[in-house]
Design a protein around this motif. Sequence first.
Motif, mmCIF file in Angstrom:
data_model
loop_
_atom_site.group_PDB
_atom_site.id
_atom_site.type_symbol
_atom_site.label_atom_id
_atom_site.label_comp_id
_atom_site.label_asym_id
_atom_site.label_seq_id
_atom_site.Cartn_x
_atom_site.Cartn_y
_atom_site.Cartn_z
ATOM 1 N N GLU A 198 25.953 39.029 39.524
ATOM 2 C CA GLU A 198 26.959 38.535 39.969
ATOM 3 C C GLU A 198 28.344 39.084 39.423
ATOM 4 O O GLU A 198 28.448 39.228 38.395
ATOM 5 N N TYR A 199 28.935 39.438 40.626
ATOM 6 C CA TYR A 199 30.056 40.133 40.361
ATOM 7 C C TYR A 199 31.497 39.074 40.456
ATOM 8 O O TYR A 199 31.529 38.555 41.737
ATOM 9 N N ARG A 200 32.052 38.671 39.534
ATOM 10 C CA ARG A 200 33.009 37.678 39.411
ATOM 11 C C ARG A 200 34.468 38.290 39.656
ATOM 12 O O ARG A 200 34.992 39.191 39.080
ATOM 13 N N MET A 201 35.119 37.709 40.649
ATOM 14 C CA MET A 201 36.358 38.352 40.958
ATOM 15 C C MET A 201 37.604 37.660 40.368
ATOM 16 O O MET A 201 37.368 36.372 39.827
ATOM 17 N N ALA A 202 38.649 38.210 40.222
ATOM 18 C CA ALA A 202 39.930 37.467 39.469
ATOM 19 C C ALA A 202 40.292 36.268 40.161
ATOM 20 O O ALA A 202 40.703 35.477 39.447
ATOM 21 N N ASP A 203 40.104 36.138 41.490
ATOM 22 C CA ASP A 203 40.534 34.657 42.014
ATOM 23 C C ASP A 203 39.269 33.923 41.956
ATOM 24 O O ASP A 203 39.379 32.593 42.458
ATOM 25 N N GLY A 204 38.351 34.035 41.118
ATOM 26 C CA GLY A 204 37.172 33.055 40.925
ATOM 27 C C GLY A 204 35.875 33.102 42.041
ATOM 28 O O GLY A 204 34.839 32.625 41.668
ATOM 29 N N ARG A 205 36.314 33.981 42.998
ATOM 30 C CA ARG A 205 34.927 33.906 43.871
ATOM 31 C C ARG A 205 33.813 34.910 43.191
ATOM 32 O O ARG A 205 34.029 35.776 42.392
ATOM 33 N N ALA A 206 32.564 34.637 43.538
ATOM 34 C CA ALA A 206 31.429 35.403 43.080
ATOM 35 C C ALA A 206 30.837 36.077 44.096
ATOM 36 O O ALA A 206 30.725 35.428 45.345
ATOM 37 N N VAL A 207 30.609 37.335 44.040
ATOM 38 C CA VAL A 207 29.811 38.217 45.033
ATOM 39 C C VAL A 207 28.447 38.630 44.303
ATOM 40 O O VAL A 207 28.345 39.014 43.151
ATOM 41 N N PHE A 208 27.318 38.541 45.019
ATOM 42 C CA PHE A 208 25.980 38.862 44.459
ATOM 43 C C PHE A 208 25.446 40.113 45.008
ATOM 44 O O PHE A 208 25.167 40.253 46.206
ATOM 45 N N LEU A 209 25.310 40.949 44.303
ATOM 46 C CA LEU A 209 24.636 42.258 44.501
ATOM 47 C C LEU A 209 23.009 42.337 44.199
ATOM 48 O O LEU A 209 22.559 42.005 43.110
ATOM 49 N N LEU A 210 22.389 42.658 45.237
ATOM 50 C CA LEU A 210 20.825 42.848 44.909
ATOM 51 C C LEU A 210 20.604 44.329 44.664
ATOM 52 O O LEU A 210 20.789 45.159 45.351
ATOM 53 N N ALA A 211 19.461 44.330 43.545
ATOM 54 C CA ALA A 211 18.788 45.480 43.164
ATOM 55 C C ALA A 211 19.864 46.704 42.963
ATOM 56 O O ALA A 211 19.391 47.916 43.365
ATOM 57 N N GLN A 212 20.701 46.411 42.601
ATOM 58 C CA GLN A 212 22.034 47.519 42.140
ATOM 59 C C GLN A 212 22.308 48.346 43.348
ATOM 60 O O GLN A 212 22.824 49.487 43.521
ATOM 61 N N GLY A 213 22.106 47.660 44.593
ATOM 62 C CA GLY A 213 22.272 48.469 46.072
ATOM 63 C C GLY A 213 21.262 49.312 46.398
ATOM 64 O O GLY A 213 21.389 50.210 47.300
ATOM 65 N N ARG A 214 20.302 49.431 45.549
ATOM 66 C CA ARG A 214 19.363 50.162 45.924
ATOM 67 C C ARG A 214 18.384 49.501 47.053
ATOM 68 O O ARG A 214 18.355 48.382 47.202
ATOM 69 N N LEU A 215 17.660 50.433 47.787
ATOM 70 C CA LEU A 215 16.974 49.651 48.915
ATOM 71 C C LEU A 215 15.942 48.408 48.424
ATOM 72 O O LEU A 215 15.145 48.532 47.554
ATOM 73 N N VAL A 216 16.301 47.285 49.075
ATOM 74 C CA VAL A 216 15.863 46.133 48.492
ATOM 75 C C VAL A 216 14.364 45.956 48.646
ATOM 76 O O VAL A 216 13.603 45.223 47.864
#
Length: 419
Positions: free
Chosen positions: A322-340
């Motif tokens: 979970e990458y939490r942004m300053a405005d409170g939004r969360a963006v989720f990254l799977l498998a560190q961006g490696r081929l999922v």
Amino acid sequence: MPVSDVADLALAPSGRRRIEWADRDMRVLAAIRERFAVERPLEGIRIAASLHVTAETANLMRTLRAGGADVVLVASNPLSTQDDVAAALVADHAVTVLALRGEDTATYYGHINAAIDHAPHITMDDGADVIGVMHGERREMLAGVIGGTEETTTGVIRLRALERSGGLAFPVVSVNDADTKHMFDNRYGTGQSTVDGLLRATNMLVAGKRAVVGGYGWCGRGVASRLRGMGAAVVVTEVDPLKALEAVMDGFEVMPFAAAARVGDLFVTATGDVNVVRGEHIAVMKDGAIIANAGHFNVEIDLPALAELAVSVREVRPSVEEYRMADGRAVFLLAQGRLVNLSVAEGHPAAVMDMSFANQALVVEHIVRQRGHLDVRVHRVPREIDREIARLKLSTLGIGIDVLTEEQRDYLASWDQGT
Ligand code: ADE
């Protein structure tokens, strides 16, 4: 001769069962293996293979061994190795394997170099790392190579760039270009296994989501079609007008990534190029957006930009950050961006890898037979090999097809017969 470096040889029984399970769906490769065991076309041939170390790859390694080859296998991605399969290959099949799931970059390249120490006659790549290192730091090993094979689109792009630069030192066959490879492995394999990876990582409901697929090559087509099959509304982004048009006519919405970034719930990249998902896109994504990559390298999502935008990062489930942004939004990254599909799931199913790896085995045999007669360039898989694999696959599936009548053959060979 390099020495094996695997996580734990005690895992071999589990790997053995996986290899057997995959083998049930790899009947074309099994037929080639039986012939190889009799004819031994690869006797004395040293092979350095950098492939995803999976149960399907293990069955290819068994086939090369049956043909008489002396094989060293290393990973083609630090996260895709199945440690139990690696152990079984060493314990049961006399293959030297240097691959550890989660190995760091230094270990990864250490293993690639060890495979090159094997002084290969044949290189076998999935992403062109062995060839890349040999043409860079290990040039002294180039002279002994008869030829190489390349499994994937990304690797072929690198090889064609090397060829264009005038630097390619030996002939290479692009296995990826075989119809029996990209039309099945890239489309149905990536399509299904990418969705499998998404589900294993998140357990998300796909139905009703807006999914954005970056790229409409064979892999993107597969991913888009499978996500649609599970009820997602799929948006495709492209840079190629023909592919974009094809996506439109296949019924997908097409728009620039900047517009898609605002509306997507789920993003999957399958372009083979860098920084498809950039900071400016992440900045406008919805709270809860999920980002995954299905391309070969972890370059399609701008990871430094993602890290820079975030005020905090934490692992919320295995393979989900979970990458939490300053405005409170969360963006989720799977498998560190490696081929999922290979990092979280098990890669393409054996039934498609059967055809891809049948191509690998027959192409290696072809290169050895043609030793000294192939020009130094990137070659396509000979048409006869491609057709033979399709014929064998149909036959192992128990499916018969028609043959042209003599009249039909004559008609097709004529120019003067009309209405
Ligand atoms: N590439 C994609 N899926 C794979 C698999 N199951 N084994 C080896 N390489 C792969």
